[in-house]
Design a protein around this motif. Structure first.
Motif, PDB file in Angstrom:
ATOM      1  N   LYS A  56     100.101  78.505  35.089  1.00  0.00           N
ATOM      2  CA  LYS A  56     101.497  77.818  34.482  1.00  0.00           C
ATOM      3  C   LYS A  56     102.897  78.251  34.881  1.00  0.00           C
ATOM      4  O   LYS A  56     102.783  79.355  35.428  1.00  0.00           O
ATOM      5  CB  LYS A  56     101.609  78.035  33.095  1.00  0.00           C
ATOM      6  CG  LYS A  56     100.115  77.623  32.523  1.00  0.00           C
ATOM      7  CD  LYS A  56      99.959  77.596  30.912  1.00  0.00           C
ATOM      8  CE  LYS A  56      98.485  77.371  30.508  1.00  0.00           C
ATOM      9  NZ  LYS A  56      98.217  77.312  29.206  1.00  0.00           N
ATOM     10  N   ILE A 111      97.708  84.199  24.167  1.00  0.00           N
ATOM     11  CA  ILE A 111      96.757  83.470  25.302  1.00  0.00           C
ATOM     12  C   ILE A 111      96.938  82.282  26.058  1.00  0.00           C
ATOM     13  O   ILE A 111      96.790  81.895  27.047  1.00  0.00           O
ATOM     14  CB  ILE A 111      95.307  83.065  24.570  1.00  0.00           C
ATOM     15  CG1 ILE A 111      94.090  82.857  25.577  1.00  0.00           C
ATOM     16  CG2 ILE A 111      95.260  81.912  23.534  1.00  0.00           C
ATOM     17  CD1 ILE A 111      92.831  82.823  25.240  1.00  0.00           C
ATOM     18  N   LEU A 112      98.057  81.444  25.291  1.00  0.00           N
ATOM     19  CA  LEU A 112      98.537  80.183  25.829  1.00  0.00           C
ATOM     20  C   LEU A 112      99.285  80.408  27.293  1.00  0.00           C
ATOM     21  O   LEU A 112      99.271  79.507  28.183  1.00  0.00           O
ATOM     22  CB  LEU A 112      99.230  79.402  24.923  1.00  0.00           C
ATOM     23  CG  LEU A 112      99.418  77.993  25.012  1.00  0.00           C
ATOM     24  CD1 LEU A 112      98.089  77.185  25.148  1.00  0.00           C
ATOM     25  CD2 LEU A 112     100.107  77.456  23.805  1.00  0.00           C
ATOM     26  N   HIS A 164      94.951  87.448  30.712  1.00  0.00           N
ATOM     27  CA  HIS A 164      94.273  85.921  29.986  1.00  0.00           C
ATOM     28  C   HIS A 164      92.924  86.254  29.899  1.00  0.00           C
ATOM     29  O   HIS A 164      92.330  86.121  28.888  1.00  0.00           O
ATOM     30  CB  HIS A 164      94.432  84.912  30.908  1.00  0.00           C
ATOM     31  CG  HIS A 164      93.894  83.753  30.314  1.00  0.00           C
ATOM     32  ND1 HIS A 164      92.676  83.324  30.838  1.00  0.00           N
ATOM     33  CD2 HIS A 164      94.159  82.871  29.329  1.00  0.00           C
ATOM     34  CE1 HIS A 164      92.303  82.193  30.154  1.00  0.00           C
ATOM     35  NE2 HIS A 164      93.289  82.067  29.265  1.00  0.00           N
ATOM     36  N   ARG A 179      90.848  86.024  26.211  1.00  0.00           N
ATOM     37  CA  ARG A 179      90.093  84.910  26.212  1.00  0.00           C
ATOM     38  C   ARG A 179      88.626  85.589  25.822  1.00  0.00           C
ATOM     39  O   ARG A 179      87.819  84.869  24.910  1.00  0.00           O
ATOM     40  CB  ARG A 179      89.912  84.050  27.332  1.00  0.00           C
ATOM     41  CG  ARG A 179      88.824  82.927  27.375  1.00  0.00           C
ATOM     42  CD  ARG A 179      89.920  81.571  27.112  1.00  0.00           C
ATOM     43  NE  ARG A 179      88.829  80.361  26.840  1.00  0.00           N
ATOM     44  CZ  ARG A 179      89.088  79.424  26.686  1.00  0.00           C
ATOM     45  NH1 ARG A 179      90.390  78.918  26.886  1.00  0.00           N
ATOM     46  NH2 ARG A 179      88.433  78.373  26.690  1.00  0.00           N
ATOM     47  N   GLY A 208      97.580  74.548  17.688  1.00  0.00           N
ATOM     48  CA  GLY A 208      96.312  73.969  16.942  1.00  0.00           C
ATOM     49  C   GLY A 208      96.689  73.026  15.827  1.00  0.00           C
ATOM     50  O   GLY A 208      95.646  72.146  15.174  1.00  0.00           O
ATOM     51  N   THR A 223      98.879  69.104  17.389  1.00  0.00           N
ATOM     52  CA  THR A 223      97.587  68.562  18.149  1.00  0.00           C
ATOM     53  C   THR A 223      96.769  67.826  17.646  1.00  0.00           C
ATOM     54  O   THR A 223      96.582  66.612  17.733  1.00  0.00           O
ATOM     55  CB  THR A 223      97.139  69.459  19.379  1.00  0.00           C
ATOM     56  OG1 THR A 223      96.796  70.583  18.496  1.00  0.00           O
ATOM     57  CG2 THR A 223      97.777  69.932  20.455  1.00  0.00           C
ATOM     58  N   THR A 271      99.816  67.913  31.872  1.00  0.00           N
ATOM     59  CA  THR A 271     100.043  69.351  31.904  1.00  0.00           C
ATOM     60  C   THR A 271     100.580  69.738  33.190  1.00  0.00           C
ATOM     61  O   THR A 271     100.418  68.700  33.963  1.00  0.00           O
ATOM     62  CB  THR A 271      99.126  70.580  31.181  1.00  0.00           C
ATOM     63  OG1 THR A 271      99.850  71.957  31.093  1.00  0.00           O
ATOM     64  CG2 THR A 271      97.932  70.285  32.174  1.00  0.00           C
ATOM     65  N   ARG A 308     100.992  73.063  36.615  1.00  0.00           N
ATOM     66  CA  ARG A 308     100.672  74.112  37.161  1.00  0.00           C
ATOM     67  C   ARG A 308     101.452  74.254  38.323  1.00  0.00           C
ATOM     68  O   ARG A 308     102.081  73.441  39.123  1.00  0.00           O
ATOM     69  CB  ARG A 308      99.172  74.150  37.546  1.00  0.00           C
ATOM     70  CG  ARG A 308      97.840  73.929  36.482  1.00  0.00           C
ATOM     71  CD  ARG A 308      97.971  75.229  35.727  1.00  0.00           C
ATOM     72  NE  ARG A 308      96.967  75.332  34.679  1.00  0.00           N
ATOM     73  CZ  ARG A 308      97.151  74.930  33.510  1.00  0.00           C
ATOM     74  NH1 ARG A 308      98.173  74.380  32.879  1.00  0.00           N
ATOM     75  NH2 ARG A 308      96.282  74.812  32.512  1.00  0.00           N
ATOM     76  N   THR A 314      91.406  65.429  27.600  1.00  0.00           N
ATOM     77  CA  THR A 314      92.096  65.887  26.403  1.00  0.00           C
ATOM     78  C   THR A 314      92.123  67.137  26.173  1.00  0.00           C
ATOM     79  O   THR A 314      93.432  67.911  25.824  1.00  0.00           O
ATOM     80  CB  THR A 314      91.307  65.204  25.173  1.00  0.00           C
ATOM     81  OG1 THR A 314      90.899  63.932  25.574  1.00  0.00           O
ATOM     82  CG2 THR A 314      91.992  65.214  23.970  1.00  0.00           C
ATOM     83  N   PHE A 315      91.194  68.131  26.254  1.00  0.00           N
ATOM     84  CA  PHE A 315      91.096  69.306  26.279  1.00  0.00           C
ATOM     85  C   PHE A 315      91.047  70.155  27.451  1.00  0.00           C
ATOM     86  O   PHE A 315      90.940  71.509  27.676  1.00  0.00           O
ATOM     87  CB  PHE A 315      90.212  69.891  25.211  1.00  0.00           C
ATOM     88  CG  PHE A 315      89.922  69.281  23.980  1.00  0.00           C
ATOM     89  CD1 PHE A 315      90.835  69.782  23.069  1.00  0.00           C
ATOM     90  CD2 PHE A 315      88.870  68.382  23.673  1.00  0.00           C
ATOM     91  CE1 PHE A 315      90.750  69.166  21.900  1.00  0.00           C
ATOM     92  CE2 PHE A 315      88.910  67.850  22.390  1.00  0.00           C
ATOM     93  CZ  PHE A 315      89.917  68.077  21.496  1.00  0.00           C
ATOM     94  N   ARG A 330      90.844  77.754  31.876  1.00  0.00           N
ATOM     95  CA  ARG A 330      91.868  77.607  30.855  1.00  0.00           C
ATOM     96  C   ARG A 330      92.015  76.316  29.702  1.00  0.00           C
ATOM     97  O   ARG A 330      93.114  75.903  29.571  1.00  0.00           O
ATOM     98  CB  ARG A 330      93.569  77.444  31.591  1.00  0.00           C
ATOM     99  CG  ARG A 330      93.692  78.591  32.263  1.00  0.00           C
ATOM    100  CD  ARG A 330      93.843  79.827  31.593  1.00  0.00           C
ATOM    101  NE  ARG A 330      94.772  80.034  30.681  1.00  0.00           N
ATOM    102  CZ  ARG A 330      95.806  80.549  30.919  1.00  0.00           C
ATOM    103  NH1 ARG A 330      96.055  81.293  31.678  1.00  0.00           N
ATOM    104  NH2 ARG A 330      96.854  80.571  29.874  1.00  0.00           N
ATOM    105  N   CYS A 385      91.026  74.249  26.431  1.00  0.00           N
ATOM    106  CA  CYS A 385      91.282  74.398  24.887  1.00  0.00           C
ATOM    107  C   CYS A 385      90.167  75.264  24.420  1.00  0.00           C
ATOM    108  O   CYS A 385      89.155  74.821  24.329  1.00  0.00           O
ATOM    109  CB  CYS A 385      91.523  73.041  24.311  1.00  0.00           C
ATOM    110  SG  CYS A 385      91.890  73.418  22.518  1.00  0.00           S
ATOM    111  N   SER A 418      89.097  71.596  16.131  1.00  0.00           N
ATOM    112  CA  SER A 418      90.006  70.288  16.058  1.00  0.00           C
ATOM    113  C   SER A 418      88.800  68.993  16.041  1.00  0.00           C
ATOM    114  O   SER A 418      89.206  68.356  15.225  1.00  0.00           O
ATOM    115  CB  SER A 418      90.745  70.033  17.320  1.00  0.00           C
ATOM    116  OG  SER A 418      90.385  69.502  18.365  1.00  0.00           O
TER     117      SER A 418
END
Ligand code: HEM
Length: 541
Positions: A103, A119-120, A127, A131, A324, A327, A389, A391, A469-470, A475, A477, A483
């Motif tokens: 990121k 963690i995000l 990380h 995780r 969480g 979203t 997103t 990178r 979507t995830f 990395r 979701c 969800s």
């Protein structure tokens, strides 16, 4: 202050600015993406960034891809090249090499001020450790254990709306986004930390943690900000307090205080539990995400070097809240929007859901409903809450392609050469709306398409459902099962109880895009993001 220091200070600031700025200004000249095609650049300072944030997510990108091809570049800050590719092989390469594509430092910097190194935004070894300790808390058996929280809170939202209808007669106009946001906040509080926000309780007091959270994330935007950029580039500027930084500091202090109380309490519980393994736990205590993660972190077979510090554990609280809550609330809100626009689909879904002989299905019973599954998948395709997103390449690399691109000199390339520091925008919604991947009806909401997916769509490198979507890769979701079951529980309870219809003309609904896409009524801008629907109790009730 002496006359000397009056002059010295601006000189020091100017030297610092130039020292940072000159390499930044020179960088685009040596970019390996120079020959990659792309749109003209309207501003030397903001590049194409302002035009992107002024329209719905993916709209401009789609136009650029149509005009210049699958693999393009456009401009970011100070004319820096940004790579944008719809090529699924290239995206798979980027997402699966998550240490080489991290990121961007500026995003990590501004969010870590608020979230800490959760963690995000942790990278590399940090990380991996986080995780590893957190994964078990998000597994299917853990989500099975908390399904009743989803159902209880969905039922509370249903009852709140039924009460509103009873005041108005036989139907009511409700802001579905507001209801969903309250529901998902209550859920993440209880299922995340066994903390009661009580947001669905209309007579309850405004909650301190909720207020702090709204202060931090309520006004989030992805519009380019010169001030944020300067604070990132010139660290001494971070020492100068401004009204927004003071408000953020105060909110972070509240979050840290409450978070620390929760962490201390849960650690004590876990220790008690380890000492007396045969004593029975009370209902919620042992199954919230935070307790599970603390438990995993204290497991005797975990090497001490692999454990998270209290600070790392603490930073997961705002991380779960920010990742969480909105979203899922926006995803479910868009689902209700789609169903209000397609009454036949709403009816077919209701028939399936009413055939379930209980108000409180288990996770497995929810998972076994094929049309509910198709509706959720189609919502996550057409209305992916996180539209894209980003990178940054941590080293020079050669990215493989499925489809060659043609450079501005007319030469074909079957791979993209990039250098360290190049930013890459990862399309999510644009990929889900691609006619090449999904067919000519890609823009339509059609749950039945999930009966047989086009072959091209099967190459999308997502962790779930051939969707981005995830996201995908290491990395992706961590909370996707959480969800999806929460969303299914909500749709199950609400579609059995109500009929939904849009309260304003469909063309009045727009999407406001920041990190998350939210519905917005064009003729009521003063109300902010909202989705007004007319609801009435289903006549069969
Ligand atoms: C519809 C709901 C959701 C969507 C669309 C969504 C989407 C995403 C996406 C796209 C990412 C990757 C972001 C990036 O790397 O740029 C992500 C990461 C993450 N999500 Fe979700 N998410 C959802 C729900 C949740 C829930 C319910 C939780 C937790 C309870 C959660 C926790 C996380 C965390 C912790 C990460 C970071 C994972 C890592 O970097 O290892 N998400 N999510």
């Amino acid at each position: 202050m002496t006359a000397y220091s009056y002059f010295a200070l601006p000189v020091v600031v100017a030297v610092l600015v130039l020292w940072k700025l000159i390499p930044l200004l020179l960088k685009p000249l040596s970019s390996k993406l120079r020959l990659v095609p792309g749109p003209p650049c309207p501003s030397w300072l903001f590049g194409n960034l302002k035009e992107i944030t002024n329209v719905e997510a993916a709209v401009l990108h789609e136009q650029w891809v149509a005009a210049y091809g699958h693999t393009i570049k456009y401009k970011g800050w100070l004319g820096h090249d940004i790579l944008y590719t719809m090529d699924t092989r290239a995206l798979n390469h980027i997402l699966s090499h998550s240490n080489d594509y991290q990121k961007p430092a500026i995003a990590r910097f501004s969010l870590s001020e608020v979230l800490g190194e959760g963690i995000l935004f942790a990278e590399g070894e940090q990380h991996r450790l986080q995780r590893r300790v957190m994964n078990p808390a998000f597994g299917p058996s853990q989500i099975r254990e908390i399904t009743d929280i989803f159902l209880e809170k969905a039922a509370q939202l249903r009852d709140m709306w039924l009460e509103e209808i009873s005041v108005h007669g036989d139907s009511a106009r409700v802001d579905v986004l507001d209801g969903m946001a309250k529901m998902t906040l209550d859920v993440i509080g209880l299922a995340g930390f066994n903390y009661s926000f009580d947001a669905l309780n209309a007579s309850g007091k405004a909650n301190e943690l909720n207020k702090a959270f709204q202060e931090l994330f309520g006004k989030a935007t992805n519009k380019p900000s010169i001030f944020a950029m300067l604070r990132y580039l010139i660290p001494p500027l971070r020492l100068i307090p401004t009204p927004p930084t003071r408000r953020v500091d105060a909110a972070v202090r509240v979050m840290r205080r409450i978070g620390m109380e929760l962490v201390t309490e849960k650690k004590a519980e876990v220790i008690r539990d380890m000492r007396n393994p045969n004593e029975k736990q009370d209902g919620l205590r042992s199954r919230d995400l935070l307790t599970l993660l603390i438990k995993a972190n204290m497991a005797v077979d975990l090497d001490p070097s692999q454990r998270l510090s209290d600070e790392d554990v603490l930073s997961q609280i705002p991380t779960f809240l920010s990742a969480g809550h909105e979203t899922t609330s926006n995803a479910t809100t868009w689902c209700m929007y789609a169903l209000s626009q397609a009454r036949d689909i709403q009816e077919k879904l209701r028939t399936e859901l009413l055939a379930v002989p209980t108000d409180t299905p288990t996770m497995d019973e929810l998972q076994a409903l094929p049309y509910l599954d198709a509706v959720v998948r189609e919502t996550m395709r057409v209305y992916a809450p996180v539209p894209a997103t980003v990178r940054v390449a941590m080293k020079d690399d050669v990215i493989p392609l499925n489809t060659a691109y043609t450079d501005i000199n007319g030469n074909e390339h079957d791979e993209i050469e990039i250098e360290e520091g190049i930013q890459i925008d990862i399309p999510i919604v644009a990929l889900h709306r691609s006619k090449e991947l999904w067919g000519d009806d890609a823009l339509e909401f059609k749950p039945d398409r999930w009966g047989s997916l086009p072959e091209a769509a099967q190459n999308i490198p997502g962790v779930w459902g051939n969707l981005m979507t995830f996201l995908g890769g290491p990395r992706s979701c961590i909370g996707y099962r959480f969800s999806l079951i929460e969303m299914k529980a909500l749709v199950f309870i609400l579609i059995r109880a109500f009929e939904f219809e849009l309260a304003v003309p469909a063309k009045d609904i727009s999407k406001q895009s920041s990190a998350v896409q939210r519905p917005f009524v064009l003729s009521e801008p003063e109300k902010g993001t909202q989705l007004p629907l007319i609801i009435k109790p289903y006549r069969g009730l």
